[in-house]
Design an enzyme around this catalytic site. Sequence first.
Site, PDB file in Angstrom:
ATOM      1  N   GLY A   4      41.863  -6.844  -9.792  1.00 41.94           N
ATOM      2  CA  GLY A   4      43.207  -6.769  -9.234  1.00 41.94           C
ATOM      3  C   GLY A   4      43.774  -8.062  -8.700  1.00 41.94           C
ATOM      4  O   GLY A   4      44.971  -8.326  -8.834  1.00 41.94           O
TER       5      GLY A   4
ATOM      6  N   ARG B 263      41.583  -4.477   2.000  1.00 37.94           N
ATOM      7  CA  ARG B 263      41.963  -5.052   0.702  1.00 37.94           C
ATOM      8  C   ARG B 263      42.826  -4.079  -0.123  1.00 37.94           C
ATOM      9  O   ARG B 263      42.512  -2.905  -0.249  1.00 37.94           O
ATOM     10  CB  ARG B 263      40.690  -5.399  -0.078  1.00 37.94           C
ATOM     11  N   VAL B 264      43.911  -4.597  -0.645  1.00 39.96           N
ATOM     12  CA  VAL B 264      44.752  -3.818  -1.546  1.00 39.96           C
ATOM     13  C   VAL B 264      44.796  -4.571  -2.873  1.00 39.96           C
ATOM     14  O   VAL B 264      44.980  -5.790  -2.891  1.00 39.96           O
ATOM     15  CB  VAL B 264      46.177  -3.645  -0.976  1.00 39.96           C
ATOM     16  N   GLY B 265      44.635  -3.860  -3.973  1.00 32.98           N
ATOM     17  CA  GLY B 265      44.624  -4.511  -5.287  1.00 32.98           C
ATOM     18  C   GLY B 265      45.993  -4.552  -5.934  1.00 32.98           C
ATOM     19  O   GLY B 265      47.026  -4.417  -5.265  1.00 32.98           O
TER      20      GLY B 265
ATOM     21  N   GLY C  71      41.755  -3.657 -14.029  1.00 37.69           N
ATOM     22  CA  GLY C  71      40.929  -4.858 -14.092  1.00 37.69           C
ATOM     23  C   GLY C  71      40.791  -5.472 -12.717  1.00 37.69           C
ATOM     24  O   GLY C  71      41.034  -4.808 -11.704  1.00 37.69           O
TER      25      GLY C  71
ATOM     26  N   THR D 104      39.880   2.520 -12.930  1.00 43.09           N
ATOM     27  CA  THR D 104      41.229   2.933 -12.528  1.00 43.09           C
ATOM     28  C   THR D 104      41.877   3.775 -13.634  1.00 43.09           C
ATOM     29  O   THR D 104      41.538   3.620 -14.803  1.00 43.09           O
ATOM     30  CB  THR D 104      42.064   1.646 -12.307  1.00 43.09           C
TER      31      THR D 104
END
Length: 360
Positions: A278, A252-254, A276, A224
């Site tokens: 999430g 999925r959302v981090g 890292g 990221t």
Amino acid sequence: MKKILFVFALFGTLACNNSPEENSVNTETPEVASEEKDTIPNFGIVIHGGAGTILKENMSDSLEQEYKSKLEEAVRAGHAVLERGGTSIEAIEQAINIMENSPLFNAGKGAVFTNAGTNELDAAVMDGETLNAGAVAGVTTVKNPIDLAIAVMKNSEHVMMIGEGAETFAEEQGMELVDPEYFFTENRFKSLQRIKDSEKTQLDHDDQKTAFLDPYIKDSKFGTVGAAALDKQGNLAAGTSTGGMTNKRWGRVGDVPVIGAGTYANNKTAAISGTGWGEFFIRGVVAYDISALMEYKGLSLQEAAEEVIQKKNVELGGNGGIIAIDHQGNVAMEFNTAGMYRAKMNRNGELEIGIYGEEE
Ligand code: ASP
């Protein structure tokens, strides 16, 4: 002889230093007269290109050089904005755009693949002066998701937009849209295949839950990107952009677009961007926790970052790191992984780039 000694000294510094701070390469120290220094308002920028299992023995010299020069290009671009009096938001946008447009990082062009073989991008920004924020999640056609997050913050009454709606807004805002194919990179696609193969093998041995989680840990080169800056007006901003985690599924959302988890800025304390695993950054509300320790407990940025990254995040079972800058221009680059791509530049133009951690 002098030359030889210099090279030796430089090699010694790279090989022996232990702390991530010390292990960074100081590539430039321009002379600025001390009286002159005091008249320059404090400003600075710090960036990251992801934390994870980044080990020197797995890195070729040429790849290491590619990372370093991209980090340098990004941090210098952000710094140039600040130097000419631009805002911290503009500075982080510039720096993040450069990393988003590079296939080296898991953001924009180099975004990782979902389980379905698509690329779903998340990004967020926060303005430390107003506490305004913007975030997008699961976008598939926006070339620079950080620009869209900034547009959400500035040009809408909302904080977070997802999927199709976010893309309609992007179109209305005249953002640069690309065919989803743009995000295809061979390396990232191979990573997905490798994880899927290992998942299959594990299913024969373990229960489903472990099989699903383990590949995340194995593919721990997250990548990221993020930036945090203090401008000459004394305003802080932080931004983060990511493709998330390889093999993610079910929408999925981090942590990245979750304000307070992967991204946070407050002029009272600091601007913070994380990278890292999430799920643990969301559960630990990592970025906000650092700010809260500063605000309520009076900790310095460095103390707060250490407490959260080296203790709380580890105890919870997560991994990753943060970069941050406080309202006085102090910088923290803290990580509990083997390495974190990182760079910082202060008001004197002193540049520092780092990749590896303590064990190098
Ligand atoms: N934090 C990101 C996520 O979980 C991954 C990363 O930092 O590379 O989506």
